[in-house]
Design a protein around this motif. Structure first.
Motif, PDB file in Angstrom:
ATOM      1  N   HIS A  61       0.797  -1.223   0.000  1.00  0.00           N
ATOM      2  CA  HIS A  61       0.000   0.000   0.000  1.00  0.00           C
ATOM      3  C   HIS A  61       0.834   1.279   0.000  1.00  0.00           C
ATOM      4  N   VAL A  62       2.115   1.196   0.355  1.00  0.00           N
ATOM      5  CA  VAL A  62       2.966   2.381   0.293  1.00  0.00           C
ATOM      6  C   VAL A  62       3.917   2.326  -0.899  1.00  0.00           C
ATOM      7  N   GLY A  63       3.718   1.324  -1.757  1.00  0.00           N
ATOM      8  CA  GLY A  63       4.538   1.221  -2.945  1.00  0.00           C
ATOM      9  C   GLY A  63       5.834   0.478  -2.758  1.00  0.00           C
ATOM     10  N   SER A  64       6.038  -0.121  -1.579  1.00  0.00           N
ATOM     11  CA  SER A  64       7.265  -0.876  -1.314  1.00  0.00           C
ATOM     12  C   SER A  64       7.156  -2.280  -1.893  1.00  0.00           C
ATOM     13  N   THR A  65       8.270  -2.784  -2.389  1.00  0.00           N
ATOM     14  CA  THR A  65       8.301  -4.150  -2.914  1.00  0.00           C
ATOM     15  C   THR A  65       8.282  -5.129  -1.749  1.00  0.00           C
ATOM     16  N   VAL A  66       7.285  -6.004  -1.707  1.00  0.00           N
ATOM     17  CA  VAL A  66       7.139  -6.943  -0.604  1.00  0.00           C
ATOM     18  C   VAL A  66       7.399  -8.387  -1.015  1.00  0.00           C
ATOM     19  N   ALA A  67       7.370  -8.660  -2.321  1.00  0.00           N
ATOM     20  CA  ALA A  67       7.539 -10.037  -2.788  1.00  0.00           C
ATOM     21  C   ALA A  67       7.852 -10.012  -4.275  1.00  0.00           C
ATOM     22  N   ALA A  68       8.207 -11.173  -4.790  1.00  0.00           N
ATOM     23  CA  ALA A  68       8.398 -11.340  -6.232  1.00  0.00           C
ATOM     24  C   ALA A  68       7.548 -12.518  -6.695  1.00  0.00           C
ATOM     25  N   LEU A  69       6.850 -12.319  -7.789  1.00  0.00           N
ATOM     26  CA  LEU A  69       6.066 -13.376  -8.420  1.00  0.00           C
ATOM     27  C   LEU A  69       6.897 -13.933  -9.573  1.00  0.00           C
ATOM     28  N   THR A  70       7.142 -15.234  -9.554  1.00  0.00           N
ATOM     29  CA  THR A  70       8.016 -15.834 -10.558  1.00  0.00           C
ATOM     30  C   THR A  70       7.326 -16.988 -11.270  1.00  0.00           C
ATOM     31  N   VAL A  71       7.462 -16.990 -12.592  1.00  0.00           N
ATOM     32  CA  VAL A  71       7.007 -18.094 -13.432  1.00  0.00           C
ATOM     33  C   VAL A  71       8.248 -18.783 -13.997  1.00  0.00           C
ATOM     34  N   PRO A  72       8.530 -20.025 -13.592  1.00  0.00           N
ATOM     35  CA  PRO A  72       9.634 -20.771 -14.198  1.00  0.00           C
ATOM     36  C   PRO A  72       9.148 -21.377 -15.522  1.00  0.00           C
ATOM     37  N   TYR A  73       9.383 -20.671 -16.613  1.00  0.00           N
ATOM     38  CA  TYR A  73       8.830 -21.037 -17.909  1.00  0.00           C
ATOM     39  C   TYR A  73       9.571 -22.240 -18.491  1.00  0.00           C
ATOM     40  N   VAL A  74       8.818 -23.289 -18.781  1.00  0.00           N
ATOM     41  CA  VAL A  74       9.373 -24.498 -19.394  1.00  0.00           C
ATOM     42  C   VAL A  74       8.620 -24.743 -20.698  1.00  0.00           C
ATOM     43  N   ALA A  75       9.331 -24.687 -21.811  1.00  0.00           N
ATOM     44  CA  ALA A  75       8.698 -24.916 -23.115  1.00  0.00           C
ATOM     45  C   ALA A  75       8.359 -26.399 -23.274  1.00  0.00           C
ATOM     46  N   GLN A  76       7.142 -26.687 -23.695  1.00  0.00           N
ATOM     47  CA  GLN A  76       6.746 -28.065 -23.988  1.00  0.00           C
ATOM     48  C   GLN A  76       5.601 -28.041 -25.015  1.00  0.00           C
ATOM     49  N   LYS A  77       5.378 -29.147 -25.662  1.00  0.00           N
ATOM     50  CA  LYS A  77       4.427 -29.202 -26.770  1.00  0.00           C
ATOM     51  C   LYS A  77       3.012 -28.824 -26.351  1.00  0.00           C
ATOM     52  N   ARG A  78       2.624 -29.204 -25.139  1.00  0.00           N
ATOM     53  CA  ARG A  78       1.246 -28.947 -24.722  1.00  0.00           C
ATOM     54  C   ARG A  78       1.011 -27.503 -24.272  1.00  0.00           C
ATOM     55  N   ALA A  79       2.093 -26.763 -24.015  1.00  0.00           N
ATOM     56  CA  ALA A  79       1.937 -25.377 -23.576  1.00  0.00           C
ATOM     57  C   ALA A  79       1.469 -24.509 -24.747  1.00  0.00           C
ATOM     58  N   ALA A 129       0.898  -9.572 -11.320  1.00  0.00           N
ATOM     59  CA  ALA A 129       1.599  -8.834 -10.265  1.00  0.00           C
ATOM     60  C   ALA A 129       0.894  -7.523  -9.961  1.00  0.00           C
ATOM     61  N   ASN A 130       0.412  -6.852 -10.991  1.00  0.00           N
ATOM     62  CA  ASN A 130      -0.340  -5.612 -10.776  1.00  0.00           C
ATOM     63  C   ASN A 130      -1.641  -5.874 -10.023  1.00  0.00           C
ATOM     64  N   ASP A 131      -2.318  -6.968 -10.343  1.00  0.00           N
ATOM     65  CA  ASP A 131      -3.560  -7.313  -9.649  1.00  0.00           C
ATOM     66  C   ASP A 131      -3.303  -7.587  -8.164  1.00  0.00           C
ATOM     67  N   ILE A 132      -2.233  -8.344  -7.878  1.00  0.00           N
ATOM     68  CA  ILE A 132      -1.904  -8.641  -6.481  1.00  0.00           C
ATOM     69  C   ILE A 132      -1.525  -7.359  -5.754  1.00  0.00           C
ATOM     70  N   SER A 133      -0.729  -6.521  -6.410  1.00  0.00           N
ATOM     71  CA  SER A 133      -0.316  -5.258  -5.798  1.00  0.00           C
ATOM     72  C   SER A 133      -1.522  -4.375  -5.489  1.00  0.00           C
ATOM     73  N   ARG A 134      -2.468  -4.305  -6.417  1.00  0.00           N
ATOM     74  CA  ARG A 134      -3.678  -3.514  -6.176  1.00  0.00           C
ATOM     75  C   ARG A 134      -4.474  -4.080  -5.005  1.00  0.00           C
ATOM     76  N   ALA A 135      -4.526  -5.402  -4.905  1.00  0.00           N
ATOM     77  CA  ALA A 135      -5.236  -6.025  -3.781  1.00  0.00           C
ATOM     78  C   ALA A 135      -4.577  -5.674  -2.450  1.00  0.00           C
ATOM     79  N   LEU A 136      -3.276  -5.401  -2.479  1.00  0.00           N
ATOM     80  CA  LEU A 136      -2.549  -4.989  -1.274  1.00  0.00           C
ATOM     81  C   LEU A 136      -2.619  -3.483  -1.055  1.00  0.00           C
ATOM     82  N   GLY A 137      -3.301  -2.793  -1.961  1.00  0.00           N
ATOM     83  CA  GLY A 137      -3.476  -1.353  -1.821  1.00  0.00           C
ATOM     84  C   GLY A 137      -2.405  -0.518  -2.465  1.00  0.00           C
ATOM     85  N   ALA A 138      -1.609  -1.108  -3.365  1.00  0.00           N
ATOM     86  CA  ALA A 138      -0.510  -0.381  -3.987  1.00  0.00           C
ATOM     87  C   ALA A 138      -1.022   0.772  -4.842  1.00  0.00           C
ATOM     88  N   PRO A 139      -0.334   1.914  -4.785  1.00  0.00           N
ATOM     89  CA  PRO A 139      -0.706   3.024  -5.663  1.00  0.00           C
ATOM     90  C   PRO A 139      -0.311   2.729  -7.098  1.00  0.00           C
TER      91      PRO A 139
END
Length: 280
Positions: free
Chosen positions: A223-241, A256-266
């Protein structure tokens, strides 16, 4: 010397004096919990004693106390294992609980939109800690274990969090990583990497730990704009993706923007500050 006098001496001595104050029983309990947390198998009192370099007499009553309070479980063979109580306590901690509550529904949507697993990471000293993991819906997937921790510069999550630290704190963490041989790069290379993250607002690069995996990591703000976490996707290429890296990056940034907004981020860029996992 009375208790108030002891307290006044500690206060006069500053933070270092308070950290040096010894509490033997508490130290034994913490030693036992940390020893148990690093083991997959059940252990005996003797094995705990040997592993800690303490006598049975020193730890016997502490083990009984931890068992009585539900932190340790004793099996029929008089062996002990760590219970889930610490995990439960961690998830009762308001900042972590609020973060997980805000992130979970968004991350569930994200895995469906990307066909990739994702996880949420916070900074813990000079390491990163996985506090939430959501698996890909595909039968073949890559994921990390909930509660795992890794050297901060071994992961894109850590680099994203590190890039948001104030300069003095950032340099202290980098110095510790270099001293422990865990940086895997020179100071100039680290500085360039973190500057690139600051410019782009994310990191997408080949994993330093897993071949064939591309880490896509974006910051989460509060809510004050501070970084509190990191959202990470470990991307693995495969035929079904069904989605390429560019579209997965776009989805991860939107999540990440949706989560930040839910936390009250400006709206707009966050402040150059990270809230650590130990913060109240």
């Amino acid at each position: 010397m009375s208790l108030p006098e002891v307290e006044r001496e500690d206060e006069a001595g500053g933070g270092d004096a308070r950290r040096d104050y010894k509490v033997p029983a508490a130290e034994k309990a913490l030693d036992i919990l940390e020893f148990m947390a690093a083991r997959n198998e059940d252990v005996t009192q003797t094995e705990i004693s040997v592993g800690l370099g303490r006598s049975i007499h020193e730890i016997y009553r502490v083990i009984q106390l931890l068992e009585g309070r539900g932190y340790l479980i004793r099996t029929r063979a008089d062996r002990y294992r760590l219970s889930l109580k610490l995990f439960e306590l961690a998830h009762m901690h308001p900042p972590v609980n609020r973060l997980v509550d805000a992130a979970l529904p968004v991350m569930r949507t994200l895995v469906g939109e990307t066909d990739q697993s994702c996880h949420l990471v916070v900074l813990r000293g000079s390491t990163v800690l996985v506090v939430l993991q959501v698996d890909s819906p595909l039968p073949m997937r890559y994921s990390v274990a909930l509660g795992s921790h890794f050297p901060v510069l071994e992961t894109s999550s850590g680099a994203v969090l590190l890039s948001a630290l104030p300069p003095a704190e950032r340099q202290a963490v980098i110095a510790a990583a270099l001293a422990e041989g865990e940086a895997g790069a020179t100071p100039d290379e680290i500085a360039a990497r973190l500057a690139a993250i600051g410019e782009a607002g994310y990191e997408m690069r080949a994993s330093l730990a897993v071949e064939g995996c591309i880490n896509i990591s974006v910051p989460i703000r509060d809510h004050v704009g501070s970084t509190v976490a990191a959202l990470t996707v470990p991307y693995v290429a495969q035929k079904r993706a069904r989605f390429d890296r560019a579209s997965v990056l776009a989805s991860a940034r939107a999540a990440a923007n949706d989560i930040s907004r839910a936390l009250g981020a400006p709206e707009g860029e966050g402040r150059n500050r990270v809230i650590r996992a130990e913060s109240p």
